[in-house]
Design an enzyme around this catalytic site. Structure first.
Site, short mmCIF file in Angstrom:
data_model
loop_
_atom_site.label_atom_id
_atom_site.label_comp_id
_atom_site.label_asym_id
_atom_site.label_seq_id
_atom_site.Cartn_x
_atom_site.Cartn_y
_atom_site.Cartn_z
N ASP A 40 0.83 -1.20 0.00
CA ASP A 40 0.00 0.00 0.00
C ASP A 40 0.87 1.26 0.00
O ASP A 40 1.92 1.30 0.63
CB ASP A 40 -0.89 0.03 1.24
N THR A 81 -7.54 0.38 -0.24
CA THR A 81 -6.94 -0.96 -0.21
C THR A 81 -7.80 -2.00 -0.92
O THR A 81 -7.33 -2.70 -1.83
CB THR A 81 -6.70 -1.42 1.24
N ASN A 102 -13.39 0.19 0.78
CA ASN A 102 -13.12 -0.64 1.95
C ASN A 102 -14.41 -0.92 2.73
O ASN A 102 -14.57 -2.00 3.31
CB ASN A 102 -12.12 0.06 2.88
N LYS A 161 -3.77 -7.07 6.98
CA LYS A 161 -5.16 -6.65 6.84
C LYS A 161 -6.01 -7.81 6.32
O LYS A 161 -5.60 -8.53 5.40
CB LYS A 161 -5.29 -5.49 5.85
N ASP A 162 -7.22 -7.94 6.87
CA ASP A 162 -8.11 -9.00 6.42
C ASP A 162 -8.49 -8.82 4.96
O ASP A 162 -8.46 -9.78 4.17
CB ASP A 162 -9.37 -9.07 7.30
N ARG A 163 -8.84 -7.59 4.56
CA ARG A 163 -9.29 -7.37 3.19
C ARG A 163 -8.18 -7.62 2.17
O ARG A 163 -8.44 -8.10 1.07
CB ARG A 163 -9.87 -5.97 3.03
#
Length: 255
Positions: A40, A81, A102, A161-163
């Site tokens: 990112d 993201t 998001n 991060k989960d996503r």
């Protein structure tokens, strides 16, 4: 020259041409491992600015031995993201793959929801709300790899991060991400917590860094190629502090 002799001559010439022609190129062997790294807020200019400080076996190796695209960009304005990772792995934008942000407002449930939230599944390793790729409407190239190999390939995604983890793993991969000081997944991927993951979380390996100080190794170089440490636009992200040294969250004092 008789017609038969002419035919034999043409056949001989054509045979020589065919035998003398170079062989058609053979297809390159399929790679056994493909590694996708997404960072990112890491524009191309960061690669050139920090190039002298990368190791020869890391990013500099990729820059000198790989294909480099100096002006690649997303064609959507909202570079968050979730939509970025989804576009990156599916080759489609949010109006097709279903991931526009998001978080967004769910008109049916009448509340904001996360891109990978899924109340029909449960997390393994954490008590937070379930996560899955159900909101993603298209396949990733990892999904297509699984289908192409009749599910013999392994697709594994890991992120803080989960996503990020879920959208890069796709529908058929396995996703793992950090929930505090443990690594979590969900029963979308596994019927129960994998023994190796349960053992890792129980080991406290992530917690051993709690309370450690994160210090600059070369402040003069950092000042030259970055902004000053106490730049006014900086925020106190995750309570790490705005200036070095940063104290990693935890109870005990470390190094």
């Amino acid at each position: 020259m008789r017609p038969l002799s002419l035919a034999l001559l043409l056949y001989t010439v054509c045979s020589i041409c065919v035998s003398a022609s170079p062989r058609s190129p053979q297809p390159a062997p399929h790679p056994k491992v493909v590694v996708v790294i997404a960072l990112d807020q890491f524009p191309y200019e960061v690669l050139t600015r920090f190039k002298p400080y990368f190791s020869e076996g890391g990013f500099n190796y990729l820059l000198s031995h790989g294909s480099v695209f100096t002006n690649a960009r997303y064609e959507h304005a909202y570079t968050k993201t979730a939509p970025g990772h989804a576009a990156f792995m599916t080759g489609a934008y949010g109006h097709i793959n279903g991931i526009n942000s998001n978080r967004w407002y769910d008109r049916q449930r009448k509340k904001p929801v996360g891109a990978v939230e899924d109340e029909t599944v449960q997390l393994l390793g954490s008590g937070a709300i379930g996560r899955s790729p159900k909101n993603m409407l298209t396949s990733t190239f990892g999904d297509m790899l699984k289908l192409h190999t009749n599910f013999r390939s392994k697709v594994i995604s890991l992120s803080n991060k989960d996503r990020s983890a879920i959208l890069m793993a796709g529908k058929f991969g396995k996703a793992f991400w950090f929930e505090g000081s443990v690594i979590a997944t969900s029963n979308y991927y596994f019927s129960s917590m994998p023994p190796w993951l349960k053992s890792f979380n129980a080991s406290g390996a992530m917690e051993r860094f709690a309370g450690w100080k994160w210090s600059e190794t070369d402040p003069s170089t950092a000042l030259r190629i970055c902004d000053r440490d106490d730049a006014p636009y900086e925020e106190n992200v995750q309570s790490l502090g705005r200036t070095f040294p940063h104290m990693l969250p935890g109870k005990s004092a470390g190094k």
